[in-house]
Scaffold this motif. Structure first.
Motif, mmCIF file in Angstrom:
data_model
loop_
_atom_site.group_PDB
_atom_site.id
_atom_site.type_symbol
_atom_site.label_atom_id
_atom_site.label_comp_id
_atom_site.label_asym_id
_atom_site.label_seq_id
_atom_site.Cartn_x
_atom_site.Cartn_y
_atom_site.Cartn_z
ATOM 1 N N PHE A 307 0.431 -1.407 0.137
ATOM 2 C CA PHE A 307 0.127 0.015 -0.354
ATOM 3 C C PHE A 307 0.673 1.353 -0.068
ATOM 4 O O PHE A 307 0.585 2.317 -0.425
ATOM 5 C CB PHE A 307 -0.848 0.162 1.196
ATOM 6 N N TRP A 310 5.038 0.669 -3.932
ATOM 7 C CA TRP A 310 4.445 -0.355 -4.271
ATOM 8 C C TRP A 310 5.440 -0.687 -5.904
ATOM 9 O O TRP A 310 6.149 0.513 -6.326
ATOM 10 C CB TRP A 310 3.026 -0.850 -5.345
ATOM 11 N N ARG A 378 -2.380 1.580 -8.808
ATOM 12 C CA ARG A 378 -2.364 2.062 -7.334
ATOM 13 C C ARG A 378 -2.489 3.394 -7.339
ATOM 14 O O ARG A 378 -3.531 3.978 -6.550
ATOM 15 C CB ARG A 378 -1.198 1.408 -6.103
ATOM 16 N N SER A 379 -1.316 4.712 -7.686
ATOM 17 C CA SER A 379 -2.089 6.005 -7.602
ATOM 18 C C SER A 379 -1.108 6.286 -8.879
ATOM 19 O O SER A 379 -0.579 5.461 -9.704
ATOM 20 C CB SER A 379 -0.981 6.310 -6.358
ATOM 21 N N TRP A 398 -2.138 4.646 -2.362
ATOM 22 C CA TRP A 398 -2.878 4.105 -2.664
ATOM 23 C C TRP A 398 -4.580 4.899 -3.235
ATOM 24 O O TRP A 398 -4.683 5.282 -1.892
ATOM 25 C CB TRP A 398 -3.487 2.644 -2.145
#
Length: 436
Positions: A307, A310, A378-379, A398
């Protein structure tokens, strides 16, 4: 809503569950159709010629109203959750309140109508585990209520979800204005609302203990209290993800997710962002505690555990194919991904993609996340390195990173912070106001 005696009560929210050609449902208890007929048991409605067809009759809109909010409920079959995310799945879900079906062309939209406070009792334990700390559950009850009422009041005036500057640049974001048949949807696009199965005692207590409490900003405006799973160490500003309206959201300010919130580098600068993302600075959300993550994340959210930081790798061919399919445009073999603008958390808001057949600039953060993944990255806070035919993306956080960081707030709750302190950390300058 204001009663005849002047008291303000919980308003009713309309929540969109799904849109498809048919809806199969089971009514438990005593429901009434618009013509006053009693309805109960299992049934199927379908869209036909712009009408809702049920029980051999046609309706412009069909609403089944419960005779008791406590005793009556309905189940919808085949509800998809986590739409387009890697944890997408289908399940049957049971709800309280009224069931409304609206036909548009060849599809039905299934909607539930329910008082806001009842809706929140499911949201709090749909967004996270009800076993989270009481402080986090109460803080989340306040922000979920605030965000919802801000959307219902159309306080977010983000009316232009797509801006194409020229043929070589597409800037797009997704926000509340996409919903025209209901107030909010039941999935991650808005807030997770997964019915009675997610309604647990701790979440119910959190909602009841904060009944009517919201966050407000200047002039008493309800705060558009955004939140995400993990900020990655620094909060993002509103305009990186949505309309260029930071002045309307002073409480969504860049800060560090740590004990000294003012101590963070300028992550809009590429060299700073790279150092930050490729390291692991101290932050409340920098945790691998399975006990805490199990409290704040549902089981399908814990199928992956990276989280805070990554990594994703693609071959050149894989990346080129994903971008071609996601953009609907063939750029050839991808040569480079270059950040043109980053926000306060290091999230990229404008990305230059260059291939052998051309180049394009895309944004904002969700557009970037969708374009570079079969589902979602994730982002958009990531760095890129190319080694031969391998693209390596190293990322942070995230979600969009704006407002409350759920994992960070969970760690604050575990550390003994009160729910009011959590709200002050993530929404600086906002006021607690009791609306009803």
């Amino acid at each position: 809503m204001r009663q005849a005696d002047g008291q303000v009560t919980s308003p009713v929210v309309s929540v969109g569950i799904f849109t498809r050609p048919e809806a199969t449902f089971t009514l438990t208890g005593i429901y009434q159709s618009p013509d006053g007929a009693i309805a109960t048991g299992r049934g199927t409605a379908r869209a036909e010629g712009g009408k809702v067809v049920w029980d051999s009759r046609e309706w412009d809109e069909l609403t089944f109203a419960p005779t008791s909010l406590e005793g009556d409920s309905f189940e919808l079959e085949g509800v998809t959750i986590g739409v387009a995310f890697q944890w997408e799945r289908t399940e049957n879900q049971r709800f309280r309140g009224a069931l409304k079906l609206i036909a548009r062309g060849g599809n039905l939209t299934a909607i539930t109508l329910i008082p806001v406070e009842e809706y929140l009792k499911s949201v709090i334990s749909s967004e996270m585990k009800a076993s989270a700390s009481p402080a986090l559950l109460r803080a989340h009850a306040v922000i979920s209520r605030s965000w919802l009422l801000a959307q219902m009041a159309h306080d977010s005036e983000n009316k232009t979800p797509e801006v194409s500057v020229d043929e070589g640049e597409t800037i797009r974001w997704w926000d509340h204005e996409e919903h025209t048949l209901f107030d909010v949807c039941a999935d991650d696009h808005c807030q997770r609302y997964q019915g009675l199965a997610r309604m647990e005692e701790q979440a119910v207590s959190a909602v009841e203990d904060t009944r009517g409490v919201i966050l407000t900003s200047e002039g008493g405006r309800i705060c558009d209290a955004r939140f995400s799973k993990c900020c990655g160490g620094v909060f993002e500003r509103f305009s990186t993800c949505w309309a260029d309206e930071d002045s309307r959201h002073p409480y969504l300010a860049p800060r560090r997710d740590w004990t000294d919130p003012a101590n963070f580098p300028d992550l809009t600068r590429e060299e700073n962002a790279r150092r930050w993302i490729e390291s692991s600075p101290e932050a409340f959300c920098n945790t691998v505690s399975r006990r805490v993550l199990a409290q704040v994340l549902n089981d399908y959210d814990r199928e992956q555990t990276d989280f805070y930081r990554w990594e994703v790798t693609y071959t050149r061919g894989e990346l080129s194919d994903i971008i071609r399919r996601r953009l609907g445009r063939d750029l050839g073999d991808i040569l480079s991904l270059w950040p043109l603008a980053r926000g306060t958390s290091g999230r990229i808001s404008r990305l230059l993609i260059t291939g052998t057949k051309g180049s394009v600039v895309i944004g904002k953060e969700l557009m970037i996340r969708r374009t570079l993944s079969e589902t979602h990255l994730r982002s958009s806070a990531f760095t890129v390195s190319v080694e031969g035919d391998t693209f390596r993306l190293r990322g942070a956080g995230w979600g969009h990173g704006v407002g409350l960081c759920q994992i960070g707030a969970a760690m604050m709750g575990e550390a003994g912070y009160a729910w009011q302190e959590i709200l002050r950390r993530y929404y600086p300058g906002a006021n607690l106001t009791t609306l009803y």
